[in-house]
Design an enzyme around this catalytic site. Structure first.
Site, mmCIF file in Angstrom:
data_model
loop_
_atom_site.group_PDB
_atom_site.id
_atom_site.type_symbol
_atom_site.label_atom_id
_atom_site.label_comp_id
_atom_site.label_asym_id
_atom_site.label_seq_id
_atom_site.Cartn_x
_atom_site.Cartn_y
_atom_site.Cartn_z
ATOM 1 N N GLY A 531 0.836 -1.203 0.000
ATOM 2 C CA GLY A 531 0.000 0.000 0.000
ATOM 3 C C GLY A 531 0.862 1.240 0.000
ATOM 4 O O GLY A 531 2.048 1.193 0.308
ATOM 5 N N GLY A 533 0.648 5.084 1.530
ATOM 6 C CA GLY A 533 -0.152 5.965 2.393
ATOM 7 C C GLY A 533 0.302 7.396 2.285
ATOM 8 O O GLY A 533 1.176 7.725 1.488
ATOM 9 N N GLY A 534 -0.283 8.222 3.087
ATOM 10 C CA GLY A 534 0.018 9.640 3.085
ATOM 11 C C GLY A 534 1.487 9.915 3.308
ATOM 12 O O GLY A 534 2.042 10.850 2.762
ATOM 13 N N LYS A 553 5.214 0.359 7.791
ATOM 14 C CA LYS A 553 5.000 1.630 7.119
ATOM 15 C C LYS A 553 6.304 2.394 7.186
ATOM 16 O O LYS A 553 6.821 2.663 8.261
ATOM 17 C CB LYS A 553 3.955 2.406 7.911
ATOM 18 C CG LYS A 553 2.862 3.036 7.119
ATOM 19 C CD LYS A 553 2.021 3.860 8.080
ATOM 20 C CE LYS A 553 0.620 4.091 7.577
ATOM 21 N NZ LYS A 553 -0.157 4.909 8.510
ATOM 22 N N ASP A 649 -10.495 10.174 9.289
ATOM 23 C CA ASP A 649 -10.309 9.672 7.931
ATOM 24 C C ASP A 649 -10.917 8.280 7.816
ATOM 25 O O ASP A 649 -10.284 7.343 7.357
ATOM 26 C CB ASP A 649 -8.823 9.672 7.565
ATOM 27 C CG ASP A 649 -8.591 9.671 6.053
ATOM 28 O OD1 ASP A 649 -9.553 9.937 5.305
ATOM 29 O OD2 ASP A 649 -7.457 9.390 5.627
#
Ligand SMILES: *[C@@H]1O[C@H](CO)[C@@H](O)[C@H](O)[C@H]1NC(C)=O
Length: 878
Positions: A531, A533-534, A553, A649
């Site tokens: 993934g 992400g921000g 992450k 979010d």
């Protein structure tokens, strides 16, 4: 943040537009009132049903054109009057019929956009009304950017006219001039009379004949009052005061009980609507705290070198006699009123009154205007308290001018704008030929918008710190925002302690070396990316010699947003443990490298299983169980933890599934600790993902847990209809799932848009219950939305209905409650009895049987609300 271009485009456009003002404008029923949609050929109706007339017949000169904005900022909400504009290439004058000796509100609406070949960034112009300069070398674009609004409304209160018409002249300083809407509203004579000089209580000035500009208008301790709800159809908007309250004691919002009727004995009803006087802010019950503190508001971005009228509205709805509450009013550190006694002024409980004070604002003030209330012990009042119901601040004309300079964006914003420009250039290169570049250009924001937001958080925090001189206690935010700024620059990062993470958080989770992270992810092999992400990429990995699967992450060290969100997530997640929240195993921080290590969620995101990819279709029951799990996770965030935590979010990509299909809420990078006991909400810059955004939050920048409820409502419809929250490829009315689903629900045709894979296999009652719940989540106003506890009840009930259809109760092994609870919950009959005793449609009915809230640290609502469950399910009790 999603990586999809469309999402980003919308998100940016949106971020650029937070802090927008309300669209509603004066109804203008009164005589001599006018509402003009400038540049419009026909009468047009805005979102509130008010009519705006074409402006052409009022203009003299032929040097103007009608134009349409190229881009509709999502914050506009109503196309009218903002999507059309009147463009002036040289000086031009509007001539309005008006009555002499009459005072008027003149409101000018500006939406800086691109109008054909005219980009509002190039427009600098002046506006003069009957000889008074209202705006000089004004840039709507700069003003909007600095204040991060999509559009602006300027309100002037023009002194009684000396002739029978009003001339408003637009003159071009650079480029061109433009205007989107003009309102002219006749104002009752008595609205302005005189004002007492601050510091000289015996002297006053005459405000009857002053030209004024409204700078602030707040319903203190209450909520937003739209122009349509203003008294005497004056079309004023009253904002709430949360963003301006300052200091350790923020007081408590007070609402008069139903029996107190506001009376207008001393002042006319047009002074302010009843709602202003019904609510107030008071200091709270503790005498000792009150006597040692002030109730303080700071109004910033006020032009210096002008005088200001500060109008304070009061109604004491709790006391009945004079000398019960007496307080001192300070404006800019000077005594405006030594002994304010509202009851003595007004003559009794619930009687409205207002007082006008006048003060200069020097350059020294830095553009901040301060208002402080302090209990006055000298007359020995019964209580040490102070109160305020409303405040208005008006700038007074000086030398025939009300104009101020264009605001300067903060350094942070400036920096970000440069970044935006850079990334816009890059974007353009990669996006050639696509009209997406256009859209991005049209939006005032840019690719670094999320960075703007992070920067703003810090900027605000710093401002508070600067003015107070010490650590601010007024902030309800987690201390990490502050820490990140004060300690972020110091150490080398090689030390053992973390530069960014509190020692408490460090103690709660594992610390990994960067070497371990590299090993776990095969040196961050792209093949392991699961993934983006921000703040960077998410990798699949294994730790402990392959024994534990994890998701890692990895932050992009260049991103300030990354650093902040990284910290937020560690501080929050390390403290939060819940079955329905993704758990944080640990983190790595070495040199500039930062990683977060989570439990691996083998089944990925909820979105993938409802419409993305070719995965198997989830059954209705599975979907319900997943929604219930996610609701529990959110419920825990809202009520179960030490602070109220607002996720901010909530979306289907932030609901992850483990191998047992257990739902876990993830991604706390945007989370904020929510309202504390004294505050109804957190006033903040808007973040989140477009398509899921609470319109109320969006309009008013007020964050409450009900913003999450709104987003969750979108998730529920997504699950039901198996389509994305936003799908730009669909016909216009279907693009937004929230709008479309509500439309279909109202028309009674929701069945037509539910996931075809569900058809024929589900209990329609279950679907109905589910859809009704989702619909309520999407209520326009936060207060009308259910709490997550209510949502849980309704989803559980929906599940019961479905299980009744499926016959035997065969819940999957992934249920989270204990077996006994589980067994008892299955007792559908008893649930039915329970629900037949409740009016399902009514929140308050549900509310009556619920305990206040869950405080259990480990479980979400129904688990800890076992008292109710046992009432319902234990037949022996009857
Ligand atoms: C309250 O405000 C006044 C005026 O700004 C100031 O002089 C005073 O020190 C403040 N008192 C407290 C307790 O903060």
């Amino acid at each position: 943040m999603s990586t999809r271009t469309a999402d980003i485009v919308f998100f940016l456009a949106f971020v650029s537009a937070f802090l927008c003002f309300s669209l509603q404008a004066a109804p203008g029923d009164g005589a001599g009132s006018l509402m003009l949609g400038c540049g419009s050929e026909n009468e047009a109706t805005d979102a509130d049903g008010r009519k705006w007339l074409p402006d052409a017949k009022f203009i003299s000169g032929s040097n103007s054109v009608q134009a349409e904005a190229q881009y509709q900022d999502p914050a506009l909400g109503s196309e009218v009057p903002y999507m059309k504009a009147r463009i002036f290439t040289s000086n031009a004058t509007y001539k309005f019929p008006a009555k002499s000796k009459q005072r008027y509100f003149l409101r000018l609406h500006f939406y800086p956009s691109v109008y054909g070949s005219n980009n509002a960034e190039q427009a600098f112009f002046s506006v003069v009304a009957n000889g008074i300069t209202l705006l000089k070398n004004f840039s709507a674009s700069i003003t909007c950017k600095a204040t991060t609004q999509a559009y602006i409304i300027r309100e002037y209160s023009l002194a009684p006219l000396t002739q029978d018409d009003l001339e408003v002249t637009f003159s071009v300083d650079t480029g061109f001039a433009f205007v989107n809407g003009i309102e002219l509203v006749a104002v009752p004579d008595g609205l302005f009379d005189k004002a007492t000089l601050v510091g000289k209580p015996d002297e006053s000035i005459d405000s009857k004949s002053s030209n004024l500009q409204t700078v602030y208008r707040l319903n203190v301790g209450g909520s937003f009052i739209p122009p349509t709800k203003d008294s005497a159809s004056l079309g004023r908007a009253w904002y709430d005061d949360n963003a301006y309250i300052f200091g350790a004691n923020v007081g408590i919002p007070d609402v008069a009980d139903n029996t107190t009727k506001i009376e207008y004995e001393n002042i006319p009803e047009y002074s302010a609507p009843v709602d202003v006087y019904t609510t107030a802010r008071t200091m709270g019950p503790d005498k000792n705290i009150n006597i040692n503190s002030n109730l303080t508001w700071v109004f910033n971005q006020v032009d210096t070198k002008y005088m200001y009228i500060v109008r304070l509205h009061f109604s004491d709805n709790a006391n009945t006699k004079p000398n019960q509450v007496v307080f001192t009013i300070y404006i800019n550190n000077q005594t405006a009123e030594p002994e304010a006694d509202v009851i003595a002024w007004s003559g009794g409980m619930g009687k409205a009154v207002y007082k006008d004070y006048v003060t200069p604002l020097s350059e020294k003030s830095g553009g901040d205007l301060w208002l402080a209330l302090h209990p006055n012990p000298d007359p020995m009042p019964e209580y040490y308290d102070s109160l305020l119901s409303g405040v208005e601040i008006f700038k007074i004309e000086s030398s025939k001018s009300l104009a101020g300079p264009n605001p300067k964006p903060s350094d942070m914003l400036q920096k970000d704008e440069d970044e935006q420009k850079r990334s816009f250039e890059t974007k353009k290169d990669t996006d050639k030929g696509s009209n997406k570049a256009h859209v991005i250009g049209g939006a005032a924001g840019g690719a670094a918008a999320a960075g703007v937001v992070a920067a703003l958080c810090i900027a605000v925090y710093q401002r508070k710190k600067r003015v107070q001189g010490t650590e601010s206690h007024s902030t309800s935010w987690l201390p990490i925002y502050g820490n990140s700024h004060t300690s972020g620059k110091s150490s080398s990062g090689k030390s053992h302690g973390s530069r960014h993470i509190s020692s408490a958080a460090q103690g709660r989770c594992r610390r990994f070396s960067f070497a371990e992270m590299k090993q776990a992810t095969k040196n961050f092999d792209e093949a392991n990316v699961i993934g983006v992400g921000g703040f960077g990429k998410v990798y699949k990995g294994v730790i402990d010699n392959g024994a534990t699967k994890v998701a890692i992450k990895k932050s992009n060290p260049q991103s300030e947003q990354g650093v902040n969100e990284f910290q937020t997530e560690i501080e929050m997640l390390s403290e939060l443990r819940h079955k329905h929240l993704v758990s944080l195993i640990g983190f790595c921080e070495e040199d500039d490298e930062m990683c977060l290590v989570y439990d691996y969620m083998s089944r990925g995101t909820l979105r993938e299983h409802i419409y993305k990819g070719n995965k198997t279709h989830l059954s209705w029951k599975q979907r319900l169980e997943i929604c219930i799990g996610a609701a529990k996770g959110l419920h825990y965030l809202h009520t179960g933890a030490r602070w109220t935590i607002i996720h901010r979010d909530v979306k289907t990509t932030n609901i992850l599934l483990d191998e047992n299909w257990e739902a876990k809420v993830s991604d706390f990078g945007l989370s904020k600790t929510g309202p504390d006991l004294n505050k109804g909400h957190v006033s903040t810059v808007v973040k989140g993902s477009f398509g899921y955004l609470d319109p109320e939050y969006f309009k008013r920048q007020q964050l409450t847990e009900k913003s999450d409820v709104y987003s969750f409502g979108v998730v529920l419809f997504e699950v039901l209809c198996a389509r994305p929250a936003l799908n730009p490829n669909l016909p216009k009315e279907q693009v937004s799932l929230a709008d479309w689903a509500l439309h279909c629900q109202k028309k009674g045709i929701l069945e037509d848009i539910i996931d075809p894979h569900l058809k024929g296999k589900v209990n329609m009652e279950s679907i109905k219950k589910f859809a009704d719940t989702a619909e309520k989540c999407l209520s326009e106003c936060g207060v009308d939305r259910p709490s997550l506890n209510d949502i849980l009840w309704n989803l559980e009930f929906s599940l019961q209905l479905q299980e009744g259809t499926d016959g035997v109760s065969t819940r999957s092994g992934s249920r989270t409650r204990s077996d006994s609870d589980d067994a008892s919950l299955r007792n559908q009959e008893m649930m039915a009895i329970h629900y037949s005793n409740l009016s399902l449609g009514s929140e308050s009915d549900l509310g009556e049987v619920q305990p206040s809230s869950s405080s259990d640290n480990n479980e979400a609502a129904p688990d800890s609300d076992s008292a109710i469950f046992s009432q319902i399910v234990n037949p022996t009790g009857r």
